[in-house]
Structure formats: C-alpha cells, structure tokens
Enzyme design. Sequence first.
Site, mmCIF file in Angstrom:
data_model
loop_
_atom_site.group_PDB
_atom_site.id
_atom_site.type_symbol
_atom_site.label_atom_id
_atom_site.label_comp_id
_atom_site.label_asym_id
_atom_site.label_seq_id
_atom_site.Cartn_x
_atom_site.Cartn_y
_atom_site.Cartn_z
ATOM 1 N N LYS A 1 0.830 -1.217 0.000
ATOM 2 C CA LYS A 1 0.000 0.000 0.000
ATOM 3 C C LYS A 1 0.861 1.263 0.000
ATOM 4 C CE LYS A 1 -2.133 -1.051 3.873
ATOM 5 N NZ LYS A 1 -1.599 -2.403 4.197
ATOM 6 N N ARG B 1 11.254 -2.195 11.713
ATOM 7 C CA ARG B 1 10.287 -1.643 12.671
ATOM 8 C C ARG B 1 10.118 -2.553 13.884
ATOM 9 N NH1 ARG B 1 5.363 -0.390 8.723
ATOM 10 N NH2 ARG B 1 4.336 -1.450 10.447
ATOM 11 N N ARG C 1 -0.194 -9.256 13.398
ATOM 12 C CA ARG C 1 -0.783 -8.254 12.497
ATOM 13 C C ARG C 1 -1.583 -8.904 11.380
ATOM 14 N NH1 ARG C 1 4.302 -5.580 10.960
ATOM 15 N NH2 ARG C 1 3.211 -4.400 9.378
ATOM 16 N N ARG D 1 11.604 -6.293 5.065
ATOM 17 C CA ARG D 1 11.323 -4.863 4.904
ATOM 18 C C ARG D 1 12.087 -4.014 5.910
ATOM 19 N NH1 ARG D 1 5.219 -2.680 4.367
ATOM 20 N NH2 ARG D 1 4.991 -2.872 6.604
ATOM 21 N N ARG E 1 -9.327 0.735 8.846
ATOM 22 C CA ARG E 1 -8.815 -0.583 9.203
ATOM 23 C C ARG E 1 -9.877 -1.454 9.854
ATOM 24 N NH1 ARG E 1 -3.299 0.035 8.743
ATOM 25 N NH2 ARG E 1 -2.082 -1.339 10.041
HETATM 26 P P1 ADP Z 1 1.210 -2.250 8.069
HETATM 27 O O1 ADP Z 1 2.542 -2.336 7.467
HETATM 28 O O2 ADP Z 1 0.906 -3.311 9.057
HETATM 29 O O3 ADP Z 1 0.107 -1.977 7.111
HETATM 30 P P2 ADP Z 1 0.976 0.408 9.245
HETATM 31 O O4 ADP Z 1 2.219 1.170 9.111
HETATM 32 O O5 ADP Z 1 -0.179 0.788 8.406
HETATM 33 O O6 ADP Z 1 1.349 -1.106 9.104
HETATM 34 O O7 ADP Z 1 0.483 0.436 10.775
HETATM 35 C C1 ADP Z 1 1.332 0.057 11.831
HETATM 36 C C2 ADP Z 1 0.530 -0.041 13.106
HETATM 37 O O8 ADP Z 1 -0.098 1.203 13.395
HETATM 38 C C3 ADP Z 1 -0.613 -1.051 13.057
HETATM 39 O O9 ADP Z 1 -0.194 -2.355 13.360
HETATM 40 C C4 ADP Z 1 -1.557 -0.471 14.116
HETATM 41 O O10 ADP Z 1 -1.108 -0.766 15.428
HETATM 42 C C5 ADP Z 1 -1.412 1.017 13.905
HETATM 43 N N1 ADP Z 1 -2.398 1.548 12.935
HETATM 44 C C6 ADP Z 1 -2.135 2.119 11.728
HETATM 45 N N2 ADP Z 1 -3.258 2.505 11.110
HETATM 46 C C7 ADP Z 1 -4.275 2.170 11.939
HETATM 47 C C8 ADP Z 1 -5.692 2.299 11.868
HETATM 48 N N3 ADP Z 1 -6.304 2.852 10.793
HETATM 49 N N4 ADP Z 1 -6.431 1.829 12.899
HETATM 50 C C9 ADP Z 1 -5.850 1.285 13.985
HETATM 51 N N5 ADP Z 1 -4.526 1.130 14.116
HETATM 52 C C10 ADP Z 1 -3.735 1.565 13.115
#
Ligand code: ADP
Length: 213
Positions: free
Chosen positions: A13, A160, A171, A127, A88
């Site tokens: 994404k 990360r 996740r 990553r 989400r």
């Molecule tokens: P990923 O690579 O898992 O898509 P993100 O960078 O989008 O990770 O998000 C990392 C973390 O931030 C998630 O695991 C969650 O804890 C939190 N997070 C991000 N966006 C949201 C959201 N829209 N709702 C709830 N938690 C979120």
Amino acid sequence: MRLVLLGAPGAGKGTVAKMLTEIDGSVQISTGDILRAAVRDGTELGKKAKAYMDAGDLVPDELIMGIMRERLQQPDAAKGFLLDGFPRTIPQAEQLKTLLEELGIQLDAAVNLDVPREVILERLTTRRTCVQCGEIYNVKSKPPKVEGVCDKCGGQVVQRDDETEEAIAKRLDVYNEKTAPLVDFYEKEGLLLNVSATSSDEVVKAIRERLGL
Ligand code: ADP
Ligand code: ZN
C-alpha cells in the site's frame, strides 16, 4: 484522486501510494506513518498508541478518527489523497463515510491489493523503513545505497519494532479478522477495485485504467 488502499500488511500500500502521488499531486496519508512519528516525537498520541502498535494490535478507533478528521481537512488534502492503512475496521469505514459526506467529498475507489500470503511474509521480514521520512526499503530487492542510511533524506533505516516474527503473525491475524471485511463493505458501496498483483507497477496501471488517468 481520492482513494482508499486496502490490503494486508506488506501488500504494498505504501509503495503504491508513493507512486500515485507523482501522478497528480494527491497526498499520501498513512496512519502508520503518522502514529510512528508521534511515537518518535513522544507526543500524547504517541504515548497512547505505542503499546498497541508494538504488540501488532490496532490502535483504538477514536484515536484514529481524531487524527483523520484533522488530517483530511488540511489544505494539501484538497488536491486529493491516498489513504494508506486507513480505514482498518468497519467502524472506521462507517465513520469515514460520514466524515466525507460532511466535508462534501467523494471517494473514487477503494483499491484492494490482493497478494498471496507467502509473498506477504517474505516481504515483511525483509522490509526496512526510514525512521525519518517513512521511505520503504527491502534488504533483498531494494536496499539503501549505504546500509542503514536513507537514500532520500539520510535518516536511519531500520526494521520496525512491530516487524518481529511474532508481531507480524499477530498483524496478519488482526488484518484477517478486522480489516479483510472492508473488502465486502466497499464492494457494497460500489467502490471496490480488486487487483491481484505482485508488482506495484501493475497495481498502479490498474488504478490508472479504472480512473482514466
Ligand atoms: P502495516 O505495514 O501493518 O500496514 P501500518 O504502518 O499501516 O502497518 O500500521 C502500523 C501499526 O499502526 C498497526 O499495526 C496499528 O497498530 C497502527 N495503525 C495504523 N493505522 C491504523 C488504523 N487505521 N487503525 C488502527 N490502528 C492503526
Ligand atoms: Zn528517509
């Protein structure tokens, strides 16, 4: 353009969003990047969010909606936005719908990046992310020119905290349980564009075709 980008962690994404910003100046809005910056800066939001994030859990909907309500009203979002990592959960999607109605704006599409689980796992474990600008690297397919240093901004490139094997598994479970239902939600809204693709170029191509860009 105004898009929601759906897909499991590691589906690409962020990479797709960055490529799309070059097309028409739409901004990438990544809730993950916003939250990580808040954690790094030690803000109130960051303090509230960190434990959820490190465990691979979702941050509560109220916190996220507060962030997005403000962010979507910033002047730069008027040109268009690519929502990366938001919504989400079904409640977030419903509240986003109401918020956009209030603001008088419409989504063009919700793009689902459908990537096989093996590819996802491989990508997430390899990553690396710039702590400063969020640029994404991969130790195998796209390492920074100098190890550990961001090509774009000179920031530190790291794995990360939530990219340990355990947090990744968590996740993916959270994704399947809470976020995968959004595909049906947007299908019913008539906004879904499903793209089965392993390369970001193909995804961008499919989006351009759909939007006529
Ligand atoms: P990923 O690579 O898992 O898509 P993100 O960078 O989008 O990770 O998000 C990392 C973390 O931030 C998630 O695991 C969650 O804890 C939190 N997070 C991000 N966006 C949201 C959201 N829209 N709702 C709830 N938690 C979120
Ligand atoms: Zn950087």
